[in-house]
Design a protein around this motif. Structure first.
Motif, PDB file in Angstrom:
ATOM      1  N   ARG A 186       0.802  -1.220   0.000  1.00  0.00           N
ATOM      2  CA  ARG A 186       0.000   0.000   0.000  1.00  0.00           C
ATOM      3  C   ARG A 186       0.834   1.269   0.000  1.00  0.00           C
ATOM      4  O   ARG A 186       0.467   2.253  -0.649  1.00  0.00           O
ATOM      5  N   GLY A 187       1.950   1.254   0.730  1.00  0.00           N
ATOM      6  CA  GLY A 187       2.668   2.517   0.916  1.00  0.00           C
ATOM      7  C   GLY A 187       4.135   2.502   0.556  1.00  0.00           C
ATOM      8  O   GLY A 187       4.816   3.503   0.768  1.00  0.00           O
ATOM      9  N   GLY A 188       4.637   1.387   0.040  1.00  0.00           N
ATOM     10  CA  GLY A 188       6.052   1.317  -0.299  1.00  0.00           C
ATOM     11  C   GLY A 188       6.887   0.890   0.895  1.00  0.00           C
ATOM     12  O   GLY A 188       6.428   0.897   2.046  1.00  0.00           O
ATOM     13  N   LEU A 189       8.131   0.543   0.626  1.00  0.00           N
ATOM     14  CA  LEU A 189       9.006   0.022   1.669  1.00  0.00           C
ATOM     15  C   LEU A 189       9.280   1.059   2.754  1.00  0.00           C
ATOM     16  O   LEU A 189       9.515   0.720   3.912  1.00  0.00           O
ATOM     17  N   ARG A 190       9.232   2.325   2.413  1.00  0.00           N
ATOM     18  CA  ARG A 190       9.512   3.369   3.404  1.00  0.00           C
ATOM     19  C   ARG A 190       8.416   3.476   4.460  1.00  0.00           C
ATOM     20  O   ARG A 190       8.619   4.095   5.507  1.00  0.00           O
ATOM     21  N   LYS A 191       7.267   2.901   4.188  1.00  0.00           N
ATOM     22  CA  LYS A 191       6.171   2.904   5.158  1.00  0.00           C
ATOM     23  C   LYS A 191       6.216   1.699   6.098  1.00  0.00           C
ATOM     24  O   LYS A 191       5.376   1.569   6.988  1.00  0.00           O
TER      25      LYS A 191
END
Length: 207
Positions: free
Chosen positions: A37-42
């Protein structure tokens, strides 16, 4: 020994979130959904805890560091992806090649999205590349084996990579645009091309 996941509402007045299951595997599944949903940084302890419906401290207890969480989530996604891979089904005919690809995307979009997120993140985090390379080497080898069996001859790397790239592109487009019917139409055309290659190879062998 089975890991036990403590529901987020088990202590005090913490808000209870939907619990998708118990154990380390459930936390890793939650991590995959967070990244999808939000990418690895999330990917944080708190985001995984909320997604899995457990306490923040439990995620910390299981993984110890964010880097460890990322590494285990990647490995977990790789294992899961190979388990549901629609290649290497033992197909002997072109008509059976990549059966179930559209269904795989439709029923497991988070797992596929996670991999595309990882492809982009690996450009910024070289330490992820060995795991990514291992997964794609397995994909490439599987595609080559399938095609060699269907065409009844050794298949060169260029052809197997071309076919795999077509499959990967179809997965990406279905993830973004939906339209499973377009995936199935494209796969039907790809199978026709493989049938012709198989016929050409058979004709060459007979001449």
């Amino acid at each position: 020994m089975t890991d036990h996941v403590e529901p987020a509402g088990a202590r005090g007045t913490r808000k209870r979130v939907t619990n998708y299951g118990s154990g380390r595997g459930a936390l890793l599944d939650a991590a995959v959904r967070v990244v999808a949903r939000g990418g690895l940084r999330k990917l944080t302890y708190r985001a995984v805890a909320e997604e899995a419906g457990v306490t923040h401290g439990l995620v910390v207890h299981h993984f110890g560091s964010r880097d460890a969480l990322i590494e285990e989530a990647v490995d977990h996604a790789f294992r899961s992806s190979l388990d549901v891979n629609t290649l290497d089904t033992g197909a002997q005919r072109a008509q059976d090649f990549a059966l179930g690809l559209g269904s795989m995307v439709e029923t497991g979009p988070d797992l596929q999205t996670f991999q595309y997120e990882l492809l982009l993140e690996a450009r910024r985090r070289p330490e992820l590349m060995p795991r990514l390379r291992a997964l794609y080497d397995a994909y490439f080898d599987t595609a080559r084996r399938d095609l060699s069996r269907i065409l009844d001859r050794p298949v060169e790397r260029g052809l197997s990579r071309l076919v795999f790239a077509a499959l990967e592109g179809l997965v990406l487009h279905q993830l973004v645009f939906g339209e499973r019917e377009a995936t199935e139409e494209a796969l039907a055309e790809l199978r026709v091309l493989l049938e012709r290659l198989a016929e050409d190879a058979e004709g060459s062998a007979d001449s």
